[in-house]
Design a protein around this motif. Structure first.
Motif, PDB file in Angstrom:
ATOM      1  N   ALA A  22     -26.701  42.377  18.315  1.00 23.07           N
ATOM      2  CA  ALA A  22     -25.598  41.823  19.125  1.00 23.07           C
ATOM      3  C   ALA A  22     -25.756  40.319  19.263  1.00 23.07           C
ATOM      4  N   LYS A  23     -24.657  39.601  19.060  1.00 20.89           N
ATOM      5  CA  LYS A  23     -24.703  38.132  19.202  1.00 20.89           C
ATOM      6  C   LYS A  23     -23.788  37.689  20.342  1.00 20.89           C
ATOM      7  N   PHE A  24     -24.287  36.788  21.169  1.00 19.12           N
ATOM      8  CA  PHE A  24     -23.494  36.274  22.286  1.00 19.12           C
ATOM      9  C   PHE A  24     -23.301  34.775  22.104  1.00 19.12           C
ATOM     10  N   ARG A 214     -22.489  24.141  12.329  1.00 19.30           N
ATOM     11  CA  ARG A 214     -21.889  24.487  13.626  1.00 19.30           C
ATOM     12  C   ARG A 214     -21.292  25.897  13.594  1.00 19.30           C
ATOM     13  N   GLY A 215     -21.453  26.587  14.680  1.00 13.57           N
ATOM     14  CA  GLY A 215     -20.929  27.958  14.778  1.00 13.57           C
ATOM     15  C   GLY A 215     -21.793  28.972  14.035  1.00 13.57           C
ATOM     16  N   GLY A 216     -22.992  28.541  13.598  1.00 12.85           N
ATOM     17  CA  GLY A 216     -23.800  29.372  12.705  1.00 12.85           C
ATOM     18  C   GLY A 216     -24.487  30.578  13.332  1.00 12.85           C
ATOM     19  N   SER A 217     -24.374  30.761  14.649  1.00 11.56           N
ATOM     20  CA  SER A 217     -25.071  31.906  15.255  1.00 11.56           C
ATOM     21  C   SER A 217     -24.503  33.252  14.791  1.00 11.56           C
ATOM     22  N   ASP A 218     -23.201  33.283  14.521  1.00 16.21           N
ATOM     23  CA  ASP A 218     -22.614  34.529  13.985  1.00 16.21           C
ATOM     24  C   ASP A 218     -23.318  34.891  12.669  1.00 16.21           C
ATOM     25  N   TYR A 219     -23.503  33.857  11.850  1.00 10.82           N
ATOM     26  CA  TYR A 219     -24.147  34.044  10.543  1.00 10.82           C
ATOM     27  C   TYR A 219     -25.585  34.538  10.735  1.00 10.82           C
ATOM     28  N   ALA A 272     -10.193  30.660  11.541  1.00  7.68           N
ATOM     29  CA  ALA A 272     -10.282  31.497  12.739  1.00  7.68           C
ATOM     30  C   ALA A 272     -11.712  31.373  13.281  1.00  7.68           C
ATOM     31  N   LYS A 273     -11.877  30.461  14.216  1.00 10.04           N
ATOM     32  CA  LYS A 273     -13.209  30.051  14.682  1.00 10.04           C
ATOM     33  C   LYS A 273     -14.007  31.211  15.296  1.00 10.04           C
ATOM     34  N   VAL A 274     -13.289  32.268  15.637  1.00 14.32           N
ATOM     35  CA  VAL A 274     -13.932  33.411  16.280  1.00 14.32           C
ATOM     36  C   VAL A 274     -15.080  33.974  15.422  1.00 14.32           C
TER      37      VAL A 274
HETATM   38 MG    MG Z   1     -18.581  30.649  17.386  1.00 12.09          MG
END
Ligand code: MG
Ligand code: ADP
Ligand code: ASP
Length: 466
Positions: A22-24, A214-219, A272-274
């Motif tokens: 799970a990622k927050f 940036r935004g790399g936590s999803d990855y 879609a930045k989500v």
């Molecule tokens: Mg993000």
């Protein structure tokens, strides 16, 4: 062929490991109350044994500001104070802050030391080390919040397993090494505890800290899920799933219950930045289902991203990517000649620039570059060195202030009437560039940044609200 369908999947049946990663994201771990809500989500699902956290909302932006050249001592001190204030607000609400306070103070003083070091030498390795400190803080806090709720949880340094190359600011993960390290060092811990670790961060083979962009936590979450052969990845954010467009742009956007890997990858790629654009790749390789939901309202459900879905509509969503740069290259060498494009792309590749859209005429090539895809510290894409190199074999014109609008769906290139429907909406807008046909899943147009929001709303109304 799209990004995902061009990949071979390595497994034919979905995993059955019983493990969820799970990622927050930043707003989900913005403060103590937000972390508590997320802890409840984890405790409600015993399959969740690995938790990946982002930095608390705003912290990475402040760290990026701290890395900028020319900050005065006062400016740097003010930024460190703002970061510290976010951390202390969380600390103040912990029941037993003692040991955690010492850890957070160590991280804050490391931030101050790194910021001083950057004033002496501008090193990309030091910048990455500095940028990673937001995730270091939130993982320590989040494990403590989970423990306060009775869970057996430990913060784990992701750099022990998330091996990357040394391309600081946008490091490339080394998939096989990550799998080996995660199996050896992470897997054995999962039987007895929930592991809380940092998104966005990795380390090269020398142990230097790297970041994934940036935004790399999803990855990061998807990479760890792949390495541990998890059944599912959950991306918990501030919206209840993937919507037909960014709900902040179009209030009538509606959530999508189920979407294919292909469509989700296109949406993420086109803004879609989500979801970070690379998130889908590990999921596809191991056929891992991805769930996107709101940590503020988990009861609302969310979006499942799967290999196979029950419906494949022509129109699935519209996406917007701001901050586009258009490079217009003009050369008479192109006329009836070969090799110009090869030379151009080789130059761009040497400068680690990836091209998104491309159109050509007899003596011109127009291509778009994405500023949002630049490195973690937001360094500009177009260096003087690159422009000079390109100028040696063509005339270069650079246009900024553009935005890329993408219509995402299925069989777009083989369905009659799509262009009519899209272009009737665009009657009163200036369309700077159009790309369609390379993928069955998208139709892209480049418009003025100032008009982009209206274009998205008009397209959404015509395609989804009619
Ligand atoms: Mg993000
Ligand atoms: P996090 O910090 O949790 O990673 P992000 O800010 O990166 O969250 O992503 C969530 C945001 O993505 C939403 O608040 C929303 O504004 C934006 N977004 C853009 N396009 C979409 C879409 N199609 N569906 C849902 N959210 C979207
Ligand atoms: N904290 C990093 C960022 O703000 C990574 C992430 O949140 O995914 O970009």
């Amino acid at each position: 062929m799209s990004l995902v369908s061009s990949l071979q999947t390595t497994s034919t049946v979905p995993n059955q490991s019983g493990l969820t990663v799970a990622k927050f994201g930043g707003t989900s771990v913005a403060d103590f109350d937000a972390m508590q809500r997320c802890a409840d989500i984890i405790i409600a699902n015993p399959q969740t044994r690995v938790v990946v956290v982002s930095a608390s909302s705003g912290v990475t932006n402040q760290l990026v500001a701290l890395t900028q050249e020319g900050n005065s001592s006062e400016q740097s001190k003010a930024l460190i104070k703002q970061i510290a204030s976010i951390q202390y607000q969380i600390l103040d609400k912990l029941q037993n802050p003692g040991e955690i306070a010492a850890k957070i103070d160590r991280i804050l003083s490391h931030i101050a030391t790194l910021s001083e070091r950057l004033k002496l030498t501008r090193s990309k390795a030091v910048i990455d080390e500095l940028l990673s400190q937001g995730e270091a803080c939130s993982s320590v806090f989040f494990a403590a919040v989970l423990r306060e709720k009775g869970a057996c949880a430990t913060a784990f340094d992701v750099r022990q397993v998330l091996r990357t190359d040394s391309h600081h600011g946008k490091a490339e993960p080394q998939i096989e090494t990550i799998a080996e390290l995660a199996q050896a060092q992470l897997q054995p811990l999962l039987a007895s505890q929930v592991i809380v670790t940092q998104g966005f961060v990795g380390a090269d083979s020398e142990g230097n800290t790297t970041t994934l962009g940036r935004g790399g936590s999803d990855y990061s979450a998807a990479l760890l899920a792949e390495a541990l052969k998890a059944d599912a990845v959950e991306i918990w954010t501030d919206v209840a799933g993937i919507y037909t467009t960014d709900p902040r742009l179009a209030p009538n956007a509606s959530p999508i219950a189920e979407i294919s890997f292909n469509e989700a990858a296109e949406m993420a790629t086109f803004g879609a930045k989500v979801l970070h654009p690379a998130t889908i790749l590990p999921a596809v390789r191991q056929k891992i289902q991805v769930f996107v939901g709101s940590s503020w309202a988990p009861e609302q459900g969310g979006t499942w991203i799967r290999h196979k879905v029950s419906s494949e509509p022509v129109y699935r969503a519209v996406a917007l990517r701001r901050d586009q740069t258009l490079l217009n290259l003009h050369s008479l060498q192109m006329l009836h000649a070969q090799g110009f494009l090869a030379e151009t792309f080789a130059t761009l590749a040497r400068h680690k620039i990836s091209v998104d859209l491309i159109t050509t005429s007899e003596v011109n090539v127009a291509l778009t570059l994405d500023k949002t895809g630049s490195d973690s510290s937001g360094q500009g894409l177009l260096s003087e060195a690159l422009l000079q190199e390109l100028s040696q074999h063509c005339r270069v014109r650079v246009e900024d202030g553009l935005a890329l609008v993408a219509v995402i769906g299925n069989n777009i290139a083989s369905t009659a009437g799509v262009c009519r429907r899209v272009f009737e909406v665009l009657e009163s807008y200036n369309v700077r560039m159009i790309c369609q046909g390379a993928s069955p899943h998208n139709l892209c147009i480049l418009v003025d940044e100032a008009e982009a929001g209206n274009v998205i709303r008009a397209l959404h109304e015509n395609l989804f609200e009619a």
